[in-house]
Design a protein around this motif. Structure first.
Motif, PDB file in Angstrom:
ATOM      1  N   CYS A  28      85.723  26.915   5.640  1.00 21.13           N
ATOM      2  CA  CYS A  28      86.212  26.133   4.500  1.00 21.13           C
ATOM      3  C   CYS A  28      85.862  24.674   4.763  1.00 21.13           C
ATOM      4  O   CYS A  28      85.274  24.349   5.788  1.00 21.13           O
ATOM      5  CB  CYS A  28      87.721  26.310   4.310  1.00 21.13           C
ATOM      6  N   CYS A  80      88.048  22.127   5.057  1.00 17.58           N
ATOM      7  CA  CYS A  80      89.107  21.342   5.688  1.00 17.58           C
ATOM      8  C   CYS A  80      88.532  20.617   6.905  1.00 17.58           C
ATOM      9  O   CYS A  80      87.613  21.100   7.547  1.00 17.58           O
ATOM     10  CB  CYS A  80      90.241  22.244   6.171  1.00 17.58           C
ATOM     11  N   VAL A 101      94.965  22.150   5.737  1.00 15.66           N
ATOM     12  CA  VAL A 101      94.884  23.566   5.372  1.00 15.66           C
ATOM     13  C   VAL A 101      94.529  23.697   3.893  1.00 15.66           C
ATOM     14  O   VAL A 101      94.755  22.775   3.106  1.00 15.66           O
ATOM     15  CB  VAL A 101      96.231  24.304   5.614  1.00 15.66           C
ATOM     16  N   CYS A 102      93.946  24.834   3.545  1.00 12.35           N
ATOM     17  CA  CYS A 102      93.604  25.099   2.148  1.00 12.35           C
ATOM     18  C   CYS A 102      93.817  26.597   1.925  1.00 12.35           C
ATOM     19  O   CYS A 102      94.146  27.328   2.860  1.00 12.35           O
ATOM     20  CB  CYS A 102      92.160  24.690   1.876  1.00 12.35           C
ATOM     21  N   CYS A 109      91.728  28.783   4.638  1.00 11.32           N
ATOM     22  CA  CYS A 109      92.099  28.902   6.056  1.00 11.32           C
ATOM     23  C   CYS A 109      93.563  29.261   6.232  1.00 11.32           C
ATOM     24  O   CYS A 109      94.000  29.555   7.342  1.00 11.32           O
ATOM     25  CB  CYS A 109      91.721  27.650   6.834  1.00 11.32           C
TER      26      CYS A 109
END
Ligand code: ADP
Ligand code: ZN
Ligand code: MG
Length: 464
Positions: free
Chosen positions: A23, A25, A37-38, A41
């Motif tokens: 990702c 991040c 975080v997203c 993840c």
């Protein structure tokens, strides 16, 4: 000791990418919990991973740094297990087709420790246990940080070999710019697999895996403890069981964490959401070409070619910035021994005193080299050279400029020297006559008078 330890390592190293592996991040150490975080993840359903090419290239670079074969083809697999630090309940890793195979590092005594393979995987989050409140908290900032895992063959037979390997590995990864290898921060983590067998035996015993070793010292102490623990079991007619043990640095002991899982426990299968990696030979050549000269090669160059002592060469090589600075200096003044000496004795002293750091020197290597040359060729005295270095550190001015400003330049102007000597002898006729009559101790006084007038513009040797 009647037992021979047999040791193999599994080392996790965090890759120095800007973003995480699947990702966008940020990949950065520390920070407030759960701020990097997203949905990807943190494992929300419906999200898809997107492979960070930079991470794959760094993993390939690590392979070249360790003399591995970097494979044209590699692929990702799912390792399934549930643990609160892994919100997806599976880890994306490489199982059947790792990015690198083979490789080795030569340790003390000239022995080669073979590397079995290197694979890429994602890091898990961090659990913070609050025993007082009786709760555990999860921080997912580390979730999805790109890792390589370097797995060695069980080739180690002593603590010294292990520590030497870990030190050399860390230095190579740092040189390659792959990992900052800070064991205390966890960016490089070493798991030790250890078994013992009777001396003379060729059949390996059952191993235990030691986790949570965050310094070379801890590695040494943990292995020592574990050798004794296993020896006691065997001495009492028992059998060692295969398990993972956690090392506790405060107690200096290891405690069973869980019994060892086998590969089939993880239900590995090919990761369907990520394309396989296909490197062309050209791509691999390009990555390899970006690798700087590795520290072990530099060490050989400094000792064999330049005749530096092993100790001095190591001091230079152990920090890439210092070693680079040394090499750059030689391009301007090619006197390795003298330059090495001035770096180690003078420059690193100033660095160790905290006056300056190698990363923020206010002058370039060429100015430094010039200063060493000036001292070697009697353009300035050795003592003044040290003063000039301090001035360079505080003002960033060139050594020539400082020497001129402070009247430290030794010009060795012979006509001027002769003139001064004549005038000193004339002004001090009594002393001159005393010397002629054999009272040699007045020579020092006459020398002093001359030096005073010449203000260091000439070496004592010349005046004499
Ligand atoms: P697994 O697949 O069960 O994890 P590996 O063959 O991958 O086992 O080995 C894991 C690590 O354990 C490697 O670093 C290897 O060198 C080491 N190892 C394997 N067998 C032994 C043994 N008998 N004693 C000590 N270390 C061992
Ligand atoms: Zn993310
Ligand atoms: Mg394994």
């Amino acid at each position: 000791m009647r037992y021979q330890p047999v040791i193999g390592l599994e080392i996790h190293a965090e890759l120095l990418t800007n973003s995480k592996v699947f990702c966008t991040c940020q990949n950065e150490f520390g920070g407030s919990e759960n701020t990097r975080v997203c949905p990807r993840c943190s494992g929300l359903p419906g999200t898809l991973p997107l492979l960070n090419q930079g991470a794959v290239r760094l993993a390939a670079k690590a392979g070249f740094a360790l003399d591995c074969t970097v494979n044209n083809y590699s692929a990702f697999d799912r390792k399934n297990y549930f643990y609160p630090d892994l919100p997806k309940a599976y880890q994306i890793t490489q199982f059947d087709h790792p990015i690198c195979t083979g490789g080795y590092i030569t340790v003390t005594g000239g022995k080669d420790i073979r590397i079995n393979h290197i694979h890429i995987e994602e890091d898990a989050g961090k659990l913070v246990h609050d025993d007082y409140e009786g709760i555990s908290m999860a921080d997912y900032n580390r979730c999805g940080v790109p890792l390589i895992e370097i797995v060695t063959e069980p080739d180690f037979r002593s603590i010294e070999e292990v520590q030497d390997f870990v030190e050399k590995l860390a230095l190579r990864l740092k040189y390659a710019g792959v990992c900052d290898a800070k064991m205390e921060q966890g960016s490089m983590r070493v798991d030790v697999n250890i078994s013992i067998m009777p001396v003379g035996s060729t059949e390996f015993g059952t191993r235990a895996e030691l986790k949570n070793l965050n310094s070379l010292k801890a590695i040494g102490r943990a292995i020592e403890y574990e050798i004794n623990r296993q020896a006691e079991i065997l001495d009492n007619g028992g059998t060692v069981i295969q398990e993972t043990r956690r090392y506790n640095d405060n107690h200096g002991d290891t405690k069973a964490l869980r019994s060892k899982e086998d590969a089939h426990d993880y239900r590995y299968f090919p990761e369907p959401d990520i394309l396989q990696v296909n490197f062309t030979d050209e791509m691999l050549d390009e990555i390899k070409a970006k690798l700087p000269e590795m520290p072990h090669k530099r060490l050989a160059r400094y000792t064999v070619e330049y005749g530096l002592s092993e100790v001095d060469a190591k001091i230079l090589v152990n920090q890439k910035r210092v070693s680079d600075f040394f090499d750059e200096s030689l391009k301007v003044y090619n006197n390795p021994k003298s330059v090495a000496n001035f770096i180690i004795v003078e420059l690193l002293r100033r660095v160790n005193l905290g006056e300056v750091s190698m990363d923020s020197l206010p002058f370039e290597a060429d100015a430094f080299a010039k200063l060493v040359e000036m001292a070697d060729t009697d353009k300035v005295s050795k003592n003044d050279a040290k003063k000039i270095l301090r001035e360079m550190i505080s003002s960033g001015k060139s050594p020539e400029e400082i020497a001129k400003e402070k009247g430290m330049l030794i010009v060795n102007d012979m006509a001027k020297v002769a003139e001064v000597i004549d005038s000193v002898l004339k002004a001090n006729e009594t002393a001159a006559q005393q010397y002629r009559n054999g009272e040699t101790k007045v020579f020092g006084f006459l020398m002093g008078q001359c030096s005073k007038q010449l203000k260091g513009a000439c070496t004592p040797k010349i005046i004499k």
